[in-house]
Design a protein around this motif. Structure first.
Motif, short mmCIF file in Angstrom:
data_model
loop_
_atom_site.label_atom_id
_atom_site.label_comp_id
_atom_site.label_asym_id
_atom_site.label_seq_id
_atom_site.Cartn_x
_atom_site.Cartn_y
_atom_site.Cartn_z
N ASP A 162 1.38 -9.25 -0.97
CA ASP A 162 0.32 -8.51 -0.26
C ASP A 162 0.52 -7.00 -0.42
N ARG A 193 -0.34 -5.99 -4.07
CA ARG A 193 -1.77 -6.03 -4.37
C ARG A 193 -2.54 -4.90 -3.67
N ARG A 228 -5.15 -5.35 -9.01
CA ARG A 228 -4.40 -6.11 -8.00
C ARG A 228 -3.61 -7.25 -8.65
N ASP A 229 -4.23 -7.93 -9.63
CA ASP A 229 -3.52 -9.01 -10.33
C ASP A 229 -2.34 -8.46 -11.12
N GLU A 244 0.46 -7.73 -8.76
CA GLU A 244 1.12 -8.97 -8.31
C GLU A 244 2.07 -9.50 -9.37
N ASP A 290 -9.87 -5.99 -8.93
CA ASP A 290 -9.20 -7.29 -9.04
C ASP A 290 -8.18 -7.29 -10.16
N THR A 303 -1.42 -15.52 -9.94
CA THR A 303 -2.00 -14.48 -9.09
C THR A 303 -2.94 -15.13 -8.09
#
Length: 263
Positions: A169, A172, A181-182, A185, A178, A262
């Motif tokens: 969390d 990300r 964020r991936d 991660e 997106d 992810t």
């Protein structure tokens, strides 16, 4: 009761002459038909065919005090838990009790140590059964190892700071899209698993007892090792120089799948 528990910890984990922490066997990377932890440095990477160099993993494996201290440390966990449970939930009702929370964190760490160090016996049992050509024995010891690792994962899940989900969390949250964020991660997962890539020699350098790591990465690796040994033991005793190529391929697959996952 607190003083008795502290004396136990002081005379074992913090005992005279112990200049470094006892490493966890849980994060050792099964890589061949031998014990993983004495053949690896603290970071978890295998040291190949070179003579073993001094490391805390080797020290722990050869130190009988590591195992003999576990019943006493288990009792210390129970004593600290009694003390924690006697503390009021909040002081006052509108505020959290920092003493209770800190003690809970210490209890979880100590209980995790006891569980993790106890897995050495299961891993040795798996290998002993393989050497004897006993596939059923391999599977029986693996069931015990699996049960303890799942308990360790559940224990870690009781606190937010020892959950992979908390780590993910946070990573990300740095991304704005997106895709970002991936990517964050994947990097976060790499740091606590292969530490960058498969050929850097630092596997599990940042390994830890986190919920999600134990259940989803370490346990599948141990299961792959036990399955490989059980299959080999079905044809007779498994020698130390058994070709590890199929095992290593499977271990890499498990690691790469986990770190590429992810949300």
């Amino acid at each position: 009761m607190v003083l008795r528990a502290w004396h136990t910890i002081y005379s074992t984990l913090y005992g005279e002459g112990r200049t470094r922490s006892v490493p966890t066997p849980v994060i050792a990377r099964p890589w061949a038909a031998g014990l993983p932890f004495p053949a690896q440095r603290s970071a978890g990477e295998a040291i190949g065919n070179a003579p073993p160099t001094p490391s805390s993993n080797i020290d722990a494996e050869n130190d009988p005090a590591v195992a003999t201290a576990l019943p006493r440390l288990d009792q210390a966990v129970r004593e600290l838990t009694v003390v924690r449970d006697r503390l009021p939930e909040t002081l006052p009702a509108s505020l959290p009790n920092p003493a209770r929370d800190l003690l809970s964190a210490d209890i979880a760490e100590l209980a995790g140590h006891v569980l993790a160090q106890g897995t050495r016996a299961h891993v040795r049992g798996i290998l002993t059964a393989a050497r004897a050509g006993d596939p059923d024995g391999v599977r029986a010891h693996m069931r015990r190892l699996r049960a303890d690792l799942l308990r360790l994962d559940d224990l870690a899940g009781a606190r937010p700071e020892t959950r992979v989900s908390t780590w993910v969390d946070g990573a990300r949250a740095w991304g704005d899209t997106d895709a970002e964020r991936d990517a964050m991660e994947r990097e976060a997962r790499s740091l606590v698993s292969v530490w960058g890539g498969q050929h850097n020699g630092l596997h599990d350098y940042s390994g830890r007892h986190w919920q999600g790591l134990v259940r989803e990465l370490y346990l599948p690796r141990w299961q792959a090792w036990a399955d490989w040994l059980a299959d080999a033991a079905a044809h007779g005793p498994v020698p130390p120089d058994t070709d590890p190529t199929p095992l290593r391929k499977r271990i890499v697959e498990i690691e790469e799948t986990w770190r590429a996952t992810t949300r």
